[in-house]
Design an enzyme around this catalytic site. Sequence first.
Site, mmCIF file in Angstrom:
data_model
loop_
_atom_site.group_PDB
_atom_site.id
_atom_site.type_symbol
_atom_site.label_atom_id
_atom_site.label_comp_id
_atom_site.label_asym_id
_atom_site.label_seq_id
_atom_site.Cartn_x
_atom_site.Cartn_y
_atom_site.Cartn_z
ATOM 1 N N LYS A 126 -7.658 -4.847 6.580
ATOM 2 C CA LYS A 126 -6.503 -4.836 5.546
ATOM 3 C C LYS A 126 -7.182 -5.402 4.111
ATOM 4 C CE LYS A 126 -2.451 -5.175 6.445
ATOM 5 N NZ LYS A 126 -1.879 -4.330 5.690
ATOM 6 N N GLY A 167 0.736 -1.382 0.116
ATOM 7 C CA GLY A 167 -0.006 -0.012 -0.178
ATOM 8 C C GLY A 167 0.799 1.081 -0.007
ATOM 9 N N SER A 168 0.366 2.373 -0.096
ATOM 10 C CA SER A 168 0.983 3.866 -0.232
ATOM 11 C C SER A 168 1.752 3.957 1.114
ATOM 12 C CB SER A 168 -0.079 4.854 -0.538
ATOM 13 O OG SER A 168 -1.152 4.991 0.219
ATOM 14 N N LYS A 196 -7.622 6.822 9.350
ATOM 15 C CA LYS A 196 -7.929 5.298 9.166
ATOM 16 C C LYS A 196 -8.536 4.864 10.703
ATOM 17 C CE LYS A 196 -6.136 4.772 5.162
ATOM 18 N NZ LYS A 196 -4.758 3.855 5.096
ATOM 19 N N GLY A 234 0.524 -1.026 6.567
ATOM 20 C CA GLY A 234 -0.327 -0.024 6.652
ATOM 21 C C GLY A 234 -1.870 -0.579 6.974
ATOM 22 N N ALA A 235 -2.866 0.108 7.015
ATOM 23 C CA ALA A 235 -4.201 -0.331 7.154
ATOM 24 C C ALA A 235 -5.353 0.313 6.870
ATOM 25 C CB ALA A 235 -4.325 -0.759 8.871
ATOM 26 N N GLU A 288 -0.070 -10.531 3.346
ATOM 27 C CA GLU A 288 0.161 -9.600 4.461
ATOM 28 C C GLU A 288 -0.307 -10.542 5.685
ATOM 29 O OE1 GLU A 288 -1.051 -5.278 2.703
ATOM 30 O OE2 GLU A 288 -2.597 -6.332 3.567
ATOM 31 N N GLY A 293 -5.421 -3.049 -0.939
ATOM 32 C CA GLY A 293 -4.696 -3.112 -2.075
ATOM 33 C C GLY A 293 -4.554 -4.478 -2.644
HETATM 34 C C1 5RP Z 1 -3.047 -3.502 1.069
HETATM 35 C C2 5RP Z 1 -3.315 -3.106 2.717
HETATM 36 C C3 5RP Z 1 -2.800 -1.754 2.777
HETATM 37 O O1 5RP Z 1 -2.216 -1.859 3.851
HETATM 38 C C4 5RP Z 1 -4.025 -0.831 3.193
HETATM 39 O O2 5RP Z 1 -4.779 -0.906 1.890
HETATM 40 C C5 5RP Z 1 -3.581 0.557 3.308
HETATM 41 O O3 5RP Z 1 -3.051 1.231 2.193
HETATM 42 P P1 5RP Z 1 -2.823 2.865 2.219
HETATM 43 O O4 5RP Z 1 -1.570 2.847 3.129
HETATM 44 O O5 5RP Z 1 -2.381 2.922 0.603
HETATM 45 O O6 5RP Z 1 -3.733 3.648 2.620
HETATM 46 O O7 5RP Z 1 -3.860 -3.750 3.249
HETATM 47 O O8 5RP Z 1 -3.796 -4.794 0.963
#
Ligand code: 5RP
Length: 228
Positions: A96, A28-29, A123, A84-85, A105, A99
């Site tokens: 989660k 994720g970002s 979040k 991330g989450a 994960e 992405g």
């Molecule tokens: C991917 C995930 C990411 O950790 C989650 O989507 C958070 O992404 P971002 O940091 O872009 O908000 O679970 O599967």
Amino acid sequence: MKNIGKISAATAALDFVSDNMIVGLGSGSTARIFIEKLANRVKTEKLNITCVATSISSQELGIENGLNVVDLDSVDKIDVTIDGADEVDKNLNGIKGGGAALFYEKIVAKASEKNIWIVDPSKQSEKLGAFKLPIEVLPLGSAHVFRYLDSELNLDPTYRKNKDGSLLTTDSGNYIIDVDISNVSNIDGLSTQLIEHVGIIEHGLFLNICDTLIIGNNPVEIKTRKVY
Ligand code: 5RP
């Protein structure tokens, strides 16, 4: 525009990495920001860090940035995973898979001694369910799983699709069905019910997994999970 909250949380997570560690790289970002910053620190401080990735894209990013990324099965355990989450509650339980990387994960998280989540303040949530819960399903029989989620569990499922309308496939070749759990009161029960249903590979409820939550507020907030 750059998300300052994600940058602050990712930067603060660097303090949890020390020399000779095996580090899990999230997806994720926010995790991508962390991976770039970690690579920079490893280069500057000449650290001996081995990494395990939670997705093909994180693996590629790590390698591009010069990190030593190895297969999960070549290490006995991971010291710390930084990920991330999509949503996290006050008990550090979360959702989660936004992405589509939830399966890898969770496998990496379960092999990690410590799991740290890095999130921007948006979040945080009182009750899980603001974000749609991603469920990874085997393509074979997925229409049956879809019907189960729809008619038996009333979770308003939708297949996740690519921009061109085709069904999205995960790194392991499965589909993602997103469901609405905003009306579910027994989250633990749902987690068990989903994982026991044939055809469901994994779901994005990460319960009792995150040990430390880093929230990119100003100043950065760090919360630790209470173990009851
Ligand atoms: C991917 C995930 C990411 O950790 C989650 O989507 C958070 O992404 P971002 O940091 O872009 O908000 O679970 O599967």
